[in-house]
Design an enzyme around this catalytic site. Structure first.
Site, PDB file in Angstrom:
ATOM      1  N   THR A 131       0.817  -1.209   0.000  1.00 40.32           N
ATOM      2  CA  THR A 131       0.000   0.000   0.000  1.00 40.32           C
ATOM      3  C   THR A 131       0.857   1.269   0.000  1.00 40.32           C
ATOM      4  OG1 THR A 131      -1.460   1.287   1.441  1.00 40.32           O
ATOM      5  CG2 THR A 131      -0.065  -0.292   2.535  1.00 40.32           C
ATOM      6  N   ASP A 132       0.270   2.362  -0.469  1.00 40.74           N
ATOM      7  CA  ASP A 132       0.988   3.647  -0.422  1.00 40.74           C
ATOM      8  C   ASP A 132       1.096   4.184   1.006  1.00 40.74           C
ATOM      9  OD1 ASP A 132      -1.665   4.382  -0.015  1.00 40.74           O
ATOM     10  OD2 ASP A 132      -1.720   5.903  -1.596  1.00 40.74           O
TER      11      ASP A 132
HETATM   12  P1  NAD Z   1      -9.735  -7.160   2.374  1.00 36.77           P
HETATM   13  O1  NAD Z   1      -9.718  -6.879   3.837  1.00 36.77           O
HETATM   14  O2  NAD Z   1     -10.959  -6.873   1.587  1.00 36.77           O
HETATM   15  O3  NAD Z   1      -9.389  -8.696   2.113  1.00 36.77           O
HETATM   16  C1  NAD Z   1      -8.375  -9.365   2.830  1.00 36.77           C
HETATM   17  C2  NAD Z   1      -8.544 -10.864   2.597  1.00 36.77           C
HETATM   18  O4  NAD Z   1      -7.502 -11.547   3.322  1.00 36.77           O
HETATM   19  C3  NAD Z   1      -9.881 -11.414   3.126  1.00 36.77           C
HETATM   20  O5  NAD Z   1     -10.457 -12.293   2.181  1.00 36.77           O
HETATM   21  C4  NAD Z   1      -9.485 -12.161   4.392  1.00 36.77           C
HETATM   22  O6  NAD Z   1     -10.342 -13.259   4.705  1.00 36.77           O
HETATM   23  C5  NAD Z   1      -8.077 -12.626   4.047  1.00 36.77           C
HETATM   24  N1  NAD Z   1      -7.255 -12.854   5.259  1.00 36.77           N
HETATM   25  C6  NAD Z   1      -7.117 -12.022   6.310  1.00 36.77           C
HETATM   26  N2  NAD Z   1      -6.314 -12.592   7.251  1.00 36.77           N
HETATM   27  C7  NAD Z   1      -5.938 -13.799   6.752  1.00 36.77           C
HETATM   28  C8  NAD Z   1      -5.108 -14.848   7.237  1.00 36.77           C
HETATM   29  N3  NAD Z   1      -4.523 -14.767   8.448  1.00 36.77           N
HETATM   30  N4  NAD Z   1      -4.920 -15.945   6.462  1.00 36.77           N
HETATM   31  C9  NAD Z   1      -5.521 -16.038   5.239  1.00 36.77           C
HETATM   32  N5  NAD Z   1      -6.338 -15.092   4.742  1.00 36.77           N
HETATM   33  C10 NAD Z   1      -6.535 -13.973   5.484  1.00 36.77           C
HETATM   34  O7  NAD Z   1      -8.462  -6.391   1.798  1.00 36.77           O
HETATM   35  P2  NAD Z   1      -8.272  -5.639   0.406  1.00 36.77           P
HETATM   36  O8  NAD Z   1      -8.746  -4.258   0.545  1.00 36.77           O
HETATM   37  O9  NAD Z   1      -8.755  -6.511  -0.661  1.00 36.77           O
HETATM   38  O10 NAD Z   1      -6.666  -5.587   0.366  1.00 36.77           O
HETATM   39  C11 NAD Z   1      -5.909  -6.663  -0.172  1.00 36.77           C
HETATM   40  C12 NAD Z   1      -4.442  -6.325  -0.096  1.00 36.77           C
HETATM   41  O11 NAD Z   1      -4.185  -5.136  -0.836  1.00 36.77           O
HETATM   42  C13 NAD Z   1      -3.938  -6.053   1.319  1.00 36.77           C
HETATM   43  O12 NAD Z   1      -2.656  -6.612   1.432  1.00 36.77           O
HETATM   44  C14 NAD Z   1      -3.893  -4.541   1.417  1.00 36.77           C
HETATM   45  O13 NAD Z   1      -2.895  -4.129   2.313  1.00 36.77           O
HETATM   46  C15 NAD Z   1      -3.540  -4.169  -0.010  1.00 36.77           C
HETATM   47  N6  NAD Z   1      -4.028  -2.856  -0.467  1.00 36.77           N
HETATM   48  C16 NAD Z   1      -5.324  -2.485  -0.315  1.00 36.77           C
HETATM   49  C17 NAD Z   1      -5.771  -1.252  -0.807  1.00 36.77           C
HETATM   50  C18 NAD Z   1      -7.207  -0.812  -0.677  1.00 36.77           C
HETATM   51  O14 NAD Z   1      -7.521   0.337  -1.007  1.00 36.77           O
HETATM   52  N7  NAD Z   1      -8.120  -1.650  -0.256  1.00 36.77           N
HETATM   53  C19 NAD Z   1      -4.856  -0.398  -1.452  1.00 36.77           C
HETATM   54  C20 NAD Z   1      -3.528  -0.819  -1.576  1.00 36.77           C
HETATM   55  C21 NAD Z   1      -3.124  -2.041  -1.098  1.00 36.77           C
HETATM   56  O1  DAU Z   2      -4.098   4.023   0.548  1.00 34.54           O
HETATM   57  C1  DAU Z   2      -4.326   2.661   0.486  1.00 34.54           C
HETATM   58  C2  DAU Z   2      -5.144   2.226   1.684  1.00 34.54           C
HETATM   59  O2  DAU Z   2      -6.463   2.718   1.475  1.00 34.54           O
HETATM   60  C3  DAU Z   2      -5.163   0.717   1.887  1.00 34.54           C
HETATM   61  O3  DAU Z   2      -3.868   0.271   2.180  1.00 34.54           O
HETATM   62  C4  DAU Z   2      -6.105   0.336   3.030  1.00 34.54           C
HETATM   63  O4  DAU Z   2      -6.201  -1.084   3.118  1.00 34.54           O
HETATM   64  C5  DAU Z   2      -7.486   0.898   2.716  1.00 34.54           C
HETATM   65  O5  DAU Z   2      -8.357   0.631   3.810  1.00 34.54           O
HETATM   66  C6  DAU Z   2      -7.403   2.408   2.483  1.00 34.54           C
HETATM   67  O6  DAU Z   2      -7.053   3.112   3.698  1.00 34.54           O
HETATM   68  P1  DAU Z   2      -7.766   4.484   4.139  1.00 34.54           P
HETATM   69  O7  DAU Z   2      -7.651   4.626   5.597  1.00 34.54           O
HETATM   70  O8  DAU Z   2      -7.318   5.605   3.294  1.00 34.54           O
HETATM   71  O9  DAU Z   2      -9.299   4.119   3.683  1.00 34.54           O
HETATM   72  P2  DAU Z   2     -10.712   4.351   4.416  1.00 34.54           P
HETATM   73  O10 DAU Z   2     -11.760   3.968   3.425  1.00 34.54           O
HETATM   74  O11 DAU Z   2     -10.757   3.721   5.759  1.00 34.54           O
HETATM   75  O12 DAU Z   2     -10.731   5.917   4.610  1.00 34.54           O
HETATM   76  C7  DAU Z   2     -10.615   6.823   3.523  1.00 34.54           C
HETATM   77  C8  DAU Z   2     -10.620   8.233   4.084  1.00 34.54           C
HETATM   78  O13 DAU Z   2     -11.934   8.516   4.603  1.00 34.54           O
HETATM   79  C9  DAU Z   2      -9.669   8.452   5.218  1.00 34.54           C
HETATM   80  O14 DAU Z   2      -9.134   9.754   5.157  1.00 34.54           O
HETATM   81  C10 DAU Z   2     -10.535   8.320   6.470  1.00 34.54           C
HETATM   82  C11 DAU Z   2     -11.888   8.837   6.004  1.00 34.54           C
HETATM   83  N1  DAU Z   2     -13.076   8.200   6.658  1.00 34.54           N
HETATM   84  C12 DAU Z   2     -13.146   6.848   6.663  1.00 34.54           C
HETATM   85  C13 DAU Z   2     -14.221   6.210   7.249  1.00 34.54           C
HETATM   86  C14 DAU Z   2     -14.303   4.706   7.285  1.00 34.54           C
HETATM   87  C15 DAU Z   2     -14.075   9.003   7.196  1.00 34.54           C
HETATM   88  O15 DAU Z   2     -14.011  10.239   7.159  1.00 34.54           O
HETATM   89  N2  DAU Z   2     -15.128   8.364   7.771  1.00 34.54           N
HETATM   90  C16 DAU Z   2     -15.248   7.005   7.848  1.00 34.54           C
HETATM   91  O16 DAU Z   2     -16.245   6.499   8.441  1.00 34.54           O
END
Ligand code: NAD
Ligand code: DAU
Length: 350
Positions: A131-132
């Protein structure tokens, strides 16, 4: 047949990556290893569950003995590692889960891959999806580059930074064939409604308060999840071992502005006066250690591997809102049970 293990493919991003690989590479067998935590949902993969080149394995990456046996049994050629605890707010409440899954779980996978590949890394690859947030927080100017120094602030981002360091250490120490990408915020179908976009779409639909942290001035750089999946495909197949790629959409939004766009789109689709749901906006206590701004420079990926985002943000948001409105049953399923308890604990007293 080539065998690729995708960890966490029942989750948000992983499910899109698994679908892309299963459909695009029929001669590759995709194994989905997932613990099915609250964030993992096999409904996300219903459309590919019977494909002959897809297998689901339920298991925990924290269990090192199990992971080693799994690698010995299946002899994977490649790993795309997405399994993680991924929500910043949960990491503030309970850091230990993040240390175990994100750090110990990653090392278990590295050790098992190193064991079965046994120094013969020809055609092998371990892709670590990061992640960033590891880069910390920007002021009003500038971008994160691949060589920006790490400066994580939450237990989540610190655990991801730690896992990134370990993956690189295995490369530098053992010549381990790794590659890493660091992506900005994803949005799109199948995201668990604890994250901003699906949480707010769901709350607007149900006329519930929209909890904006602080003043809503934090900035995130949003990328449609399927564009992230395509970037992972390109990097996995064309990147060089030892490399890092930043992935992002050059699409920065202040939270409050993004929320107002969401409100307009959802209101319109529900036949309400566009913008009328702004009355639901509720400013609440800020997230502890809340990073001000993320912005990715993805020039390296665009120029060396030719990837670029396919969707304009307006189009992506329309598709996303449409998906959640059409998949109310999916939302109802994932927001039943423990979700309500989580929601009350997180937002009840704010
Ligand atoms: P998510 O939380 O939706 O999914 C995570 C998955 O991992 C789930 O299916 C969960 O069951 C599985 N998991 C959790 N713990 C586990 C364990 N101990 N063993 C096996 N499986 C397990 O997450 P996401 O948003 O899809 O993110 C996926 C990856 O991408 C993560 O590594 C996250 O850091 C990275 N990432 C996410 C974002 C974002 O915006 N969501 C951005 C950049 C990077
Ligand atoms: O940047 C990549 C990351 O983006 C990933 O690595 C993480 O897994 C993913 O969860 C996400 O992190 P953020 O913390 O940026 O995402 P989130 O959706 O939780 O929040 C986005 C922004 O909105 C952040 O500034 C917090 C704010 N927020 C979030 C929630 C859940 C609110 O203001 N209210 C809320 O209820």
């Amino acid at each position: 047949m080539k065998k690729i293990l995708i960890t966490g493919a029942a989750g948000f991003i992983g499910s899109h990556v698994a679908r892309l690989f299963v459909n695009k590479y029929p001669d590759t067998h995709i194994f989905n290893l997932d613990k099915l935590t609250y964030a993992g949902n096999l409904e996300n993969l219903k459309d590919i569950e019977h494909n002959p080149n897809y297998t689901f394995i339920k298991g925990d990456i924290v269990d090192g003995d199990f992971i080693l046996e799994l690698f010995k049994e299946y002899q994977f050629d490649g790993v795309i590692h997405l399994a993680a605890e991924s929500h910043v707010d949960r990491s503030i409440e309970n850091p230990m889960e993040f240390i175990m899954t994100n750090i110990v779980g990653t090392v278990n996978l590295l050790n098992a891959a190193r064991h079965i590949w046994d120094g013969d890394f020809e055609g092998k690859r371990f892709y670590h999806v990061s992640t960033d947030e590891v880069y910390g927080s920007l002021g009003n100017e500038g971008f994160f580059y691949e060589d920006t120094a790490y400066d994580p602030h939450s237990p989540y981002s610190a655990s991801k930074a730690s896992s990134d360091h370990l993956v690189r250490a295995y490369h530098d120490t053992y010549g381990f064939p790794m590659i890493i990408s660091n992506c900005s915020n994803n949005y799109g179908p199948n995201q668990f409604p604890e994250k901003l976009v699906p949480l707010f779409i769901n709350n607007i639909c149900h006329n519930k308060p929209l909890p904006v942290y602080g003043k809503g001035e934090n900035v995130r750089d949003w990328l449609y999840v399927i564009d992230h999946a395509h970037a992972i495909d390109v990097i996995f197949h064309q990147g060089a071992n030892g490399e890092t790629f930043n992935i992002g959409g050059h699409n920065e939004w202040k939270n409050i502005d993004l929320i107002k766009v969401l409100i307009k789109v959802v209101d319109k689709k529900l036949g309400r006066e566009p913008g009328s749901s702004e009355k639901l906006i509720t400013y609440v206590t800020d997230r502890a250690g809340h990073d001000l701004r993320y912005a990715i420079d993805s020039t390296k990926l665009q120029e060396t591997l030719g990837w670029k985002p396919s969707l304009q943000f307006e189009e992506g948001i329309e598709l996303t809102v449409d998906w959640y409105l059409k998949n109310q049953e999916w939302l109802d399923n994932v927001t039943s049970g423990d979700y309500q308890k989580y929601y009350d604990e997180m937002y009840g007293d704010r």
